[in-house]
Motif scaffolding. Structure first.
Motif, short mmCIF file in Angstrom:
data_model
loop_
_atom_site.label_atom_id
_atom_site.label_comp_id
_atom_site.label_asym_id
_atom_site.label_seq_id
_atom_site.Cartn_x
_atom_site.Cartn_y
_atom_site.Cartn_z
N PRO A 53 -3.33 -8.26 -0.08
CA PRO A 53 -2.00 -7.46 0.13
C PRO A 53 -0.77 -8.51 -0.26
N ILE A 54 0.10 -7.75 -0.89
CA ILE A 54 1.33 -8.46 -1.27
C ILE A 54 2.46 -7.77 -0.59
N GLY A 55 2.35 -6.78 0.56
CA GLY A 55 3.22 -6.37 1.07
C GLY A 55 3.64 -4.75 0.47
N GLN A 58 1.13 -2.80 -1.52
CA GLN A 58 0.61 -3.18 -2.79
C GLN A 58 -0.31 -4.37 -2.73
N THR A 59 -1.16 -4.54 -3.89
CA THR A 59 -2.03 -5.54 -3.75
C THR A 59 -1.82 -6.46 -5.24
N ILE A 60 -2.15 -7.67 -4.84
CA ILE A 60 -2.28 -8.63 -6.13
C ILE A 60 -3.57 -8.41 -6.72
N SER A 61 -3.56 -8.24 -8.12
CA SER A 61 -5.10 -7.82 -8.63
C SER A 61 -5.75 -9.07 -8.42
N GLY A 86 4.64 -2.81 -13.38
CA GLY A 86 4.10 -2.91 -12.15
C GLY A 86 3.92 -4.48 -12.08
N THR A 87 5.08 -5.21 -11.90
CA THR A 87 5.21 -6.66 -11.60
C THR A 87 4.61 -7.14 -10.44
N GLY A 88 4.57 -6.35 -9.32
CA GLY A 88 4.10 -6.66 -8.03
C GLY A 88 4.58 -8.09 -7.66
N CYS A 89 3.76 -9.05 -7.29
CA CYS A 89 4.00 -10.41 -6.97
C CYS A 89 4.47 -11.19 -8.23
N GLY A 90 4.21 -10.73 -9.30
CA GLY A 90 4.45 -11.75 -10.55
C GLY A 90 3.39 -12.59 -11.07
N TYR A 91 2.02 -12.53 -10.50
CA TYR A 91 1.22 -13.44 -11.05
C TYR A 91 0.75 -13.20 -12.47
N GLN A 92 0.52 -11.64 -12.65
CA GLN A 92 0.16 -11.58 -13.99
C GLN A 92 1.20 -11.82 -14.99
N THR A 93 2.27 -11.46 -14.54
CA THR A 93 3.62 -11.80 -15.44
C THR A 93 3.38 -13.08 -15.82
N SER A 105 9.03 -7.02 -17.59
CA SER A 105 8.15 -6.55 -16.56
C SER A 105 8.93 -5.79 -15.61
N ILE A 106 8.46 -4.39 -15.32
CA ILE A 106 9.41 -3.72 -14.58
C ILE A 106 8.51 -3.31 -13.25
N GLU A 107 9.13 -3.18 -12.27
CA GLU A 107 8.54 -2.86 -11.02
C GLU A 107 9.57 -1.84 -10.27
N ARG A 108 8.91 -0.99 -9.60
CA ARG A 108 9.76 0.10 -8.86
C ARG A 108 10.12 -0.12 -7.51
N ILE A 109 9.23 -1.18 -6.85
CA ILE A 109 9.78 -1.40 -5.21
C ILE A 109 10.71 -2.28 -5.42
N GLU A 110 11.85 -2.34 -4.89
CA GLU A 110 12.78 -3.51 -5.14
C GLU A 110 12.52 -4.62 -4.47
N LEU A 150 -0.34 -2.16 -18.31
CA LEU A 150 -0.19 -1.36 -16.92
C LEU A 150 -0.99 -2.04 -15.85
N THR A 151 -0.27 -2.25 -14.60
CA THR A 151 -0.99 -2.69 -13.71
C THR A 151 -1.21 -1.82 -12.44
N ALA A 152 -0.83 -0.50 -12.81
CA ALA A 152 -1.06 0.80 -11.78
C ALA A 152 -1.49 1.80 -12.67
N PHE A 203 -7.16 0.41 -9.45
CA PHE A 203 -5.74 0.13 -9.18
C PHE A 203 -5.02 0.96 -8.46
N VAL A 204 -3.61 0.46 -7.63
CA VAL A 204 -3.00 1.54 -7.06
C VAL A 204 -2.39 2.34 -8.08
N PRO A 205 -2.00 3.57 -7.58
CA PRO A 205 -1.44 4.69 -8.45
C PRO A 205 -0.33 4.37 -9.03
N MET A 206 -0.03 4.59 -10.29
CA MET A 206 1.51 4.56 -10.66
C MET A 206 2.37 5.80 -10.57
N LEU A 207 3.38 5.27 -9.59
CA LEU A 207 4.34 6.41 -8.94
C LEU A 207 5.50 6.70 -9.79
N GLU A 208 6.13 7.68 -9.50
CA GLU A 208 7.28 8.28 -10.32
C GLU A 208 8.59 7.71 -9.44
N1 SAH Z 1 0.13 -7.24 -11.51
C1 SAH Z 1 0.63 -7.16 -10.01
C2 SAH Z 1 -0.22 -5.84 -9.52
C3 SAH Z 1 0.56 -5.32 -8.44
S1 SAH Z 1 -0.09 -3.62 -7.98
C4 SAH Z 1 0.26 -8.12 -9.39
O1 SAH Z 1 -1.05 -8.81 -9.58
O2 SAH Z 1 0.68 -8.45 -8.35
C5 SAH Z 1 0.77 -2.48 -9.09
C6 SAH Z 1 2.27 -2.45 -9.18
O3 SAH Z 1 2.63 -1.29 -9.79
C7 SAH Z 1 2.91 -2.26 -7.57
O4 SAH Z 1 3.77 -3.58 -7.39
C8 SAH Z 1 3.52 -0.80 -7.61
O5 SAH Z 1 4.73 -0.89 -6.90
C9 SAH Z 1 3.98 -1.04 -9.13
N2 SAH Z 1 4.07 0.57 -9.84
C10 SAH Z 1 3.72 1.45 -9.55
N3 SAH Z 1 4.24 2.49 -10.06
C11 SAH Z 1 5.13 1.91 -10.95
C12 SAH Z 1 6.13 2.45 -11.83
N4 SAH Z 1 6.34 3.73 -12.21
N5 SAH Z 1 7.00 1.40 -12.51
C13 SAH Z 1 7.02 0.31 -12.20
N6 SAH Z 1 6.03 -0.02 -11.21
C14 SAH Z 1 5.03 0.73 -10.48
#
Ligand code: SAH
Length: 211
Positions: A53-55, A58-61, A86-93, A105-110, A150-152, A203-208
């Protein structure tokens, strides 16, 4: 962290045993301090093979998935620009930053976006641009990429992202298929899109929208 070197060499050997063959990618994973990307309370598990879990729910892959996706996206002579959704915690980045000339890298959760920004800056990954936004909208800062990852998991391949792939570009993404998910590799060619089924994944779902 004590014995870090030891942990890391065990970690790399087990990735090799799981089938990761690209030595450049294994070297990159060995060099990145994974413990700095996760919550302090979970740091002793940084080199385990789990998704953690990364908070923000969401989870780090898992390291295997990060290595596998990096291996699939790797094309020796075509490592210019990459867009990650899906930057998440930025490890894959961080791994992409060591493989490509430029990374967006784009992330939807600030909260996650801000934390990843801090972590990556502290480790001097300076060829990375992080954007707080909705990946379904694509990238407004740059038009085309050699690779998109895409990581979601979306339900269908997002058109706006497909349109941002260069000719000869490739996209790696998990897609919902019935009740499960599959990892696909797409290649854009003059004659259209070629799609290859790689593996079952979760993977976690990609949300809008932004959150
Ligand atoms: N590669 C990341 C994976 C995190 S999980 C890691 O290893 O940490 C996937 C991430 O995708 C989550 O942080 C989630 O918030 C983000 N995500 C889901 N839908 C998205 C969207 N529409 N745009 C950008 N990020 C999104």
């Amino acid at each position: 962290m004590n014995n870090n070197k030891n942990f890391r060499s065990k970690f790399i050997n087990s990735l090799r045993n799981q089938g990761i063959k690209n030595e450049l990618i294994l070297d990159i994973l060995a060099a990145i301090p994974r413990e700095l990307f996760i919550e302090p309370a979970l740091r002793t598990r940084a080199y385990d093979h789990d998704a953690l879990p990364i908070g923000c729910n969401q989870t780090i892959s898992s390291p295997y998935i990060v290595a596998k996706m990096s291996e699939i996206i790797f094309e020796r002579d075509n490592m210019g620009s990459v867009l990650e959704i899906g930057t998440g915690c930025g490890y894959q980045t961080a791994v992409l930053s060591s493989l490509f000339n430029d990374v967006v890298s784009i992330e939807r959760i600030e909260a996650l976006h801000l934390r990843a920004k801090k972590t990556l800056a502290s480790l001097n990954f300076d060829n990375v641009t992080l954007i707080y936004g909705d990946g379904y909208e694509g990238c407004t800062k740059q038009s085309y990429f050699d690779a998109i990852i895409l990581t979601a998991a979306p339900k269908v391949i997002p058109d706006k992202l497909l349109n941002q792939l260069n000719e000869n570009g490739r996209m790696i993404l998990p897609l919902h298929a019935g009740g499960s998910q599959k990892l696909f590799r797409l290649k854009k060619t003059k004659n259209g899109i070629h799609k290859k089924d790689i593996d079952d994944v979760r993977f976690v779902p990609m949300l809008e929208g932004k959150a």
